[in-house]
Design an enzyme around this catalytic site. Structure first.
Site, PDB file in Angstrom:
ATOM      1  N   GLU A 103      -9.239  -2.388   2.594  1.00  0.00           N
ATOM      2  CA  GLU A 103      -9.073  -3.231   3.785  1.00  0.00           C
ATOM      3  C   GLU A 103     -10.182  -4.278   3.795  1.00  0.00           C
ATOM      4  O   GLU A 103     -11.356  -3.938   3.775  1.00  0.00           O
ATOM      5  CB  GLU A 103      -9.171  -2.349   5.038  1.00  0.00           C
ATOM      6  N   ASP A 118      -3.931   8.046  -2.666  1.00  0.00           N
ATOM      7  CA  ASP A 118      -4.617   7.526  -1.480  1.00  0.00           C
ATOM      8  C   ASP A 118      -5.785   8.416  -1.084  1.00  0.00           C
ATOM      9  O   ASP A 118      -5.640   9.631  -0.986  1.00  0.00           O
ATOM     10  CB  ASP A 118      -3.641   7.500  -0.287  1.00  0.00           C
ATOM     11  N   HIS A 121      -2.471  -4.334  11.300  1.00  0.00           N
ATOM     12  CA  HIS A 121      -2.535  -3.769  12.657  1.00  0.00           C
ATOM     13  C   HIS A 121      -2.007  -4.722  13.716  1.00  0.00           C
ATOM     14  O   HIS A 121      -1.809  -4.334  14.849  1.00  0.00           O
ATOM     15  CB  HIS A 121      -3.973  -3.363  12.996  1.00  0.00           C
ATOM     16  N   HIS A 153      -6.380   3.963  -2.760  1.00  0.00           N
ATOM     17  CA  HIS A 153      -6.425   3.087  -1.591  1.00  0.00           C
ATOM     18  C   HIS A 153      -7.330   3.697  -0.537  1.00  0.00           C
ATOM     19  O   HIS A 153      -7.314   4.909  -0.311  1.00  0.00           O
ATOM     20  CB  HIS A 153      -5.015   2.898  -1.016  1.00  0.00           C
ATOM     21  N   ILE A 166       0.818  -1.216   0.000  1.00  0.00           N
ATOM     22  CA  ILE A 166       0.000   0.000   0.000  1.00  0.00           C
ATOM     23  C   ILE A 166       0.852   1.267   0.000  1.00  0.00           C
ATOM     24  O   ILE A 166       0.358   2.364  -0.171  1.00  0.00           O
ATOM     25  CB  ILE A 166      -0.991  -0.035   1.186  1.00  0.00           C
ATOM     26  N   GLY A 167       2.149   1.130   0.208  1.00  0.00           N
ATOM     27  CA  GLY A 167       3.011   2.302   0.058  1.00  0.00           C
ATOM     28  C   GLY A 167       4.115   2.416   1.080  1.00  0.00           C
ATOM     29  O   GLY A 167       5.279   2.506   0.727  1.00  0.00           O
ATOM     30  N   SER A 168       3.755   2.406   2.362  1.00  0.00           N
ATOM     31  CA  SER A 168       4.809   2.640   3.348  1.00  0.00           C
ATOM     32  C   SER A 168       5.450   1.332   3.794  1.00  0.00           C
ATOM     33  O   SER A 168       4.794   0.299   3.879  1.00  0.00           O
ATOM     34  CB  SER A 168       4.249   3.393   4.550  1.00  0.00           C
TER      35      SER A 168
HETATM   36  N1  GLN Z   1       0.251   5.057   1.330  1.00  0.00           N
HETATM   37  C1  GLN Z   1      -0.063   5.141   2.729  1.00  0.00           C
HETATM   38  C2  GLN Z   1       0.740   4.108   3.494  1.00  0.00           C
HETATM   39  O1  GLN Z   1       1.016   3.071   2.949  1.00  0.00           O
HETATM   40  C3  GLN Z   1      -1.522   4.913   2.973  1.00  0.00           C
HETATM   41  C4  GLN Z   1      -1.889   5.114   4.406  1.00  0.00           C
HETATM   42  C5  GLN Z   1      -3.372   5.052   4.681  1.00  0.00           C
HETATM   43  O2  GLN Z   1      -4.104   4.449   3.979  1.00  0.00           O
HETATM   44  N2  GLN Z   1      -3.817   5.679   5.730  1.00  0.00           N
HETATM   45  O3  GLN Z   1       1.066   4.318   4.638  1.00  0.00           O
HETATM   46 ZN    ZN Z   2      -4.852   2.316   4.484  1.00  0.00          ZN
END
Ligand code: GLN
Ligand code: ZN
Length: 764
Positions: free
Chosen positions: A675, A609, A704, A651, A441-443
């Protein structure tokens, strides 16, 4: 004389003292006595601020170690069984640690148990703990804290008005557990305890109790409207005066209901819904007090005292001493004290007011209305007018080029060149991805080391070159790991980003950042929203160098990563001199430029996002469509400037899509990642029923928890997804970003995820 008061004050403290104290207590670094002492100290400081500003009442009951809705749950003895607090409830003395266990699952004492659910309070970014309700539930007064706080304020010599979440809003915010039943069946039991509370407060000499009933600004079923009448007819027996407080919007179809309630006073929001004021006054009983929420409790702009005086003078004439003045809602939702912002430029500072400044505004306004202003009030009025005039005409607020560009937007600008089906062909040719492509998702983990480097850089201890070299090193490592894992669409990992909104705000013009502008989000967690004060522009590309560098390290198609316009808007304090839609559109144009720059730099996949799209929904369903229309259009405006073969992702990290699925589809993102892992893929039903046409990456594991998901389990989830969405349109990815996890969890989890995709490819 006009009475001045507030609905509530921020409890965290100007220096986040409450956060620091509770966290130290949780860690065992502070004992109970000291925690209670710091809480007392903060309460008395906040009461003192109200008193010395000249408010007629000091508001008690707004303090909470964690959350004010949770406070009421404990007050009513609504403590779920798993916290094993029966004897505490019976004795009417719920322990503070029990409250903390309800909030976060654990506390320095007591057995850990699953925490209560937490969710957003109306349309704010404040989260409350959802009351757990079950059939036949009994209630009883189970803590003395409120009464102790009242006594505490009285001992300090203050004129006390008590605030408490009202019985119906408390039930409204609750959730049925176990067997299905009608929540309202619990009302009588809840009211028994409220009656007892009110009688106790009256016994302490309290004259006014403010019962917060913001549920009244939402669409209420008939049974709930009737319950309001019933409830307040019962409560009116209490030997003190009640004020029903409504805020965050217009009473709308609940207006005559609210004005008919047999209570001594009503508070209405005249900032969000100024038009309702006259209607409310027309219907007000001859002895009822009206508290007008005239100063914005949800935003940080300085009040226009001159305009307010003019608007409210006729109201003052009509109501005489039955007029009260207040901020629109509790000041919980704004930062504490503007005076702490010594580094904000002086021009901008003039335009703002935080909680402490808003106290002064309310007091001055009431004296101006009474025609007995002090010299200070006159000076404040003049200063406000000067500041507002300056703000209105400032070149920092208005940029001609932005306005022209906005005016020149054509409907076609929001549309991709071809429809999804054609784009998909072009993208397949260009990206050559396997079936069930894997991505994240990116991070990637924001390690202590990364944070330390950023702190050092911001403190001037690390040069820009050294900092950027350190970030590049991190990006290189992240790419190397992803290549080794075999992820199909890698990301650069967002190491250089402190926060997904702040990072962009810091690079855009029209945004300002405070040093201490903290607002409580939940429990001890605070956020520091940026302030959007002017027309927004992008002086230069924001993310391109990083994505370009990352792409240079791998042959796989790199996914660029942006925060969407609605999310940036939603998580900032926004201008009050133009519509949210206009501000959002300005942000969207800067992101459009960024998307185009990324494409020009050879980035073929770009994610925008929008985790906050859903939370921007208005409180009234009747206003949803208008919001969704402009929100969707802003997203599309950011995305639509690219060629067909460039793949746009979005996302969202939540699991309620049923009622907004048409808007989600209208975004027309080539791929959406969501999610789903905790809902067992059930939420894909909404996508299936809607015949959602584009690609979907349903999260296959929950980020999480530190647990490593196993291969078979993820395969099974995807098999469920396959019952609803065809294989050609499915992606494999986690639920959300990995920044809060460590590499030790991330690597094996992603390795399993990639294996799961391989299993699926063999099978389908
Ligand atoms: N690109 C962000 C990440 O991966 C998305 C965070 C989010 O959805 N809140 O952290
Ligand atoms: Zn997210």
């Amino acid at each position: 004389m006009t009475v001045s008061h507030i609905l509530g004050y921020p409890r965290i403290g100007a220096q986040r003292e409450l956060k620091k104290a509770t966290e130290a207590y949780w860690k065992g670094e502070m004992d109970r006595e000291s925690l209670e002492a710091s809480a007392r100290e903060l309460r008395s400081r906040h009461w003192q601020a109200q008193h010395s500003a000249g408010l007629d009442w000091v508001t008690v009951g707004d303090f909470a170690f964690y959350d004010q809705v949770l406070n009421v749950s404990t007050l009513l003895g609504a403590v779920p069984q798993r916290f094993a607090a029966d004897s505490e409830v019976a004795q009417g003395d719920i322990d503070l640690d029990t409250t903390f266990r309800m909030a976060r699952g654990r506390a320095p004492s007591g057995t850990p148990a699953a925490a209560c659910e937490m969710t957003k309070y109306f349309d704010t970014n404040y989260h409350y703990l959802v009351p757990e309700l079950h059939q036949g539930q009994r209630f009883q007064l189970a803590t003395q804290r409120l009464f102790d706080e009242v006594a505490e304020a009285q001992q300090l010599g203050y004129n006390v008005k008590v605030t408490l979440t009202g019985p119906l809003t408390w039930l409204w915010l609750g959730k049925e557990k176990g067997q299905a039943f009608e929540r309202l069946s619990l009302l009588e039991g809840v009211l028994d305890v409220y009656c007892e509370i009110l009688t106790r407060l009256a016994g302490q000499g309290v004259e006014w109790v403010q019962l917060d009933e913001p549920a009244l600004v939402q669409d209420l079923p008939l049974a709930w409207q009737q319950a309001y009448e019933r409830a307040y007819h019962r409560l009116q027996a209490a030997p003190l005066k009640l004020m029903v407080a409504t805020y965050f919007g217009a009473l709308g179809d609940n207006l005559s209901l609210a004005t008919r309630l047999p209570v001594a006073g009503l508070h209405v929001d005249a900032v969000r819904a100024p038009e309702q004021l006259d209607h409310v006054i027309d219907r007000l009983g001859p002895h009822q007090v009206l508290s007008v929420g005239a100063v914005d409790g949800r935003n940080i702009w300085r009040a226009d005292l001159a305009a307010l005086r003019e608007r409210l003078l006729p109201v003052r004439v009509r109501l005489g001493s039955r007029l009260w003045l207040a901020p629109s809602c509790s000041l919980l939702h704004v930062p504490v004290d503007l005076d702490a912002e010594t580094e904000l430029d002086s021009e901008l500072t003039q335009w703002l007011a935080f909680a402490r400044q808003k106290l002064d505004e309310v007091v001055s306004l009431s004296r101006l209305l009474d025609n007995r202003p002090t010299a200070e009030d006159e000076a404040r009025l003049a200063a406000a007018t000067r500041a507002l005039d300056a703000r209105r005409d400032s070149a920092r607020t208005h940029r001609q080029a932005v306005k022209e560009r906005l005016a020149a937007i054509q409907p076609g600008d929001s549309e991709r060149r071809s429809v999804y089906a054609e784009r998909a062909v072009a993208q397949r040719r260009k990206l050559a991805l396997p079936l069930f492509p894997t991505t994240t998702i990116g991070s990637f983990p924001q390690t202590q080391d990364i944070r330390a480097a950023r702190r050092a850089y911001k403190a001037g201890e690390l040069s820009r070159e050294a900092y950027e070299a350190r970030m590049r090193e991190e990006i290189a490592y992240t790419i190397e790991r992803q290549d080794a894992l075999g992820l199909d669409v890698p990301v650069h990992g967002e190491a250089e980003r402190n926060d997904m909104v702040e990072y962009f705000g810091e690079q855009l013009d029209g945004f300002a950042f405070t040093r201490f502008g903290w607002v409580q989000s939940y429990g001890s967690r605070c956020v520091k929203p940026p302030i959007i004060y002017g027309d927004v522009t992008r002086p230069q590309p924001m993310t391109v160098r990083w994505s370009e560098y990352a792409q240079s390290l791998t042959d796989k198609p790199m996914k660029g990563m942006l925060t969407g316009p609605v999310t940036i808007l939603q998580w900032s304090f926004v201008r009050d001199d133009q519509s949210r839609a206009t501000t959002c559109r300005q942000i969207a144009l800067t992101l459009r430029d960024e998307v185009n720059s990324l494409e020009a730099a050879g980035i073929g996949v770009i994610q925008i996002d929008e985790p906050a799209l859903r939370e921007g929904l208005p409180l009234r369903q009747g206003q949803w469509q208008d919001y969704l229309d402009w929100a969707v259009d802003c997203f599309k405006l950011s995305a639509a400037g690219v060629r067909d073969e460039t793949q746009i992702h979005t996302h969202m990290c939540y699991s309620e899509f049923n009622d907004i699925i048409a808007a989600i589809a209208a975004l027309d993102a080539d791929v959406i990642t969501i999610e789903t892992s905790r809902s067992d893929m059930e939420l894909l039903d909404a996508f299936q029923d809607f015949a959602y046409p584009n690609e979907i990456g349903p999260g296959v594991y929950d980020i999480h928890t530190p647990n490593i998901p196993d291969v078979e389990w993820m395969v099974q989830l995807m098999e469920k997804a396959l019952e609803k969405i065809p294989a050609e349109r499915l992606w494999v990815n986690p639920d959300c970003g990995l920044k809060t996890r460590g590499w030790a969890e991330v690597e094996p989890a992603l390795a399993n995820m990639v294996q799961a995709a391989e299993v699926l490819r063999r099978r389908h």
